[in-house]
Design a protein around this motif. Sequence first.
Motif, mmCIF file in Angstrom:
data_model
loop_
_atom_site.group_PDB
_atom_site.id
_atom_site.type_symbol
_atom_site.label_atom_id
_atom_site.label_comp_id
_atom_site.label_asym_id
_atom_site.label_seq_id
_atom_site.Cartn_x
_atom_site.Cartn_y
_atom_site.Cartn_z
ATOM 1 N N VAL A 15 -57.894 -4.206 18.748
ATOM 2 C CA VAL A 15 -57.804 -2.888 19.377
ATOM 3 C C VAL A 15 -58.633 -2.874 20.655
ATOM 4 O O VAL A 15 -59.470 -3.743 20.887
ATOM 5 C CB VAL A 15 -58.303 -1.767 18.423
ATOM 6 N N ASN A 16 -58.406 -1.871 21.479
ATOM 7 C CA ASN A 16 -59.210 -1.702 22.681
ATOM 8 C C ASN A 16 -60.652 -1.389 22.304
ATOM 9 O O ASN A 16 -60.927 -0.833 21.235
ATOM 10 C CB ASN A 16 -58.642 -0.586 23.556
ATOM 11 N N GLY A 18 -64.045 0.101 21.547
ATOM 12 C CA GLY A 18 -64.412 1.441 21.110
ATOM 13 C C GLY A 18 -63.658 1.927 19.885
ATOM 14 O O GLY A 18 -63.998 2.971 19.319
ATOM 15 N N TYR A 19 -62.646 1.189 19.449
ATOM 16 C CA TYR A 19 -61.840 1.629 18.314
ATOM 17 C C TYR A 19 -62.104 0.858 17.024
ATOM 18 O O TYR A 19 -61.573 1.202 15.976
ATOM 19 C CB TYR A 19 -60.348 1.550 18.656
ATOM 20 N N ASP A 22 -63.423 2.836 14.061
ATOM 21 C CA ASP A 22 -62.377 3.657 13.446
ATOM 22 C C ASP A 22 -61.565 2.819 12.455
ATOM 23 O O ASP A 22 -61.240 3.285 11.362
ATOM 24 C CB ASP A 22 -61.435 4.232 14.504
ATOM 25 N N VAL A 23 -61.235 1.586 12.846
ATOM 26 C CA VAL A 23 -60.473 0.693 11.978
ATOM 27 C C VAL A 23 -61.239 0.434 10.684
ATOM 28 O O VAL A 23 -60.689 0.559 9.583
ATOM 29 C CB VAL A 23 -60.152 -0.639 12.696
ATOM 30 N N VAL A 83 -55.031 4.806 13.042
ATOM 31 C CA VAL A 83 -55.471 4.322 14.356
ATOM 32 C C VAL A 83 -54.327 4.418 15.365
ATOM 33 O O VAL A 83 -54.546 4.334 16.559
ATOM 34 C CB VAL A 83 -56.024 2.880 14.247
ATOM 35 N N ARG A 90 -52.121 0.716 21.737
ATOM 36 C CA ARG A 90 -53.173 1.077 20.781
ATOM 37 C C ARG A 90 -53.759 -0.134 20.088
ATOM 38 O O ARG A 90 -54.885 -0.117 19.649
ATOM 39 C CB ARG A 90 -52.642 2.059 19.740
#
Length: 116
Positions: A15-16, A18-19, A22-23, A83, A90
Amino acid sequence: MSPNSIKFELIVTIVNKGYAEDVVSVAKQAGAEGGTIIHGRGTGIHENAKLFGISIEPEKEIVLILIDKTKCDSVLLAISEEVGLNKPSRGVAFVLDVEKTVGICHLGNGYCSDKK
């Protein structure tokens, strides 16, 4: 090794930047015990990279989640939905079979490599 003897799978999510947190958070809510975050970058770091006309963020985070095979589908689905991996730019996730493991003793379910 036959497919029936595989007990773990590895969910790899890219993911990019910063994510990744969240994952991991979504994966834990869906039954994973955690994950490992690795920082990386895409190949277009010195230019504005585009794929099919969509800008690609070069800074990436890779999340590795070693998971019991029976939980893999539900965790992967949760990551994809929460996500937003089905939306452009994404990220991507894929699963690899893990044929051998060592050191997974904390689960207490026979996966510890030093048990005979």
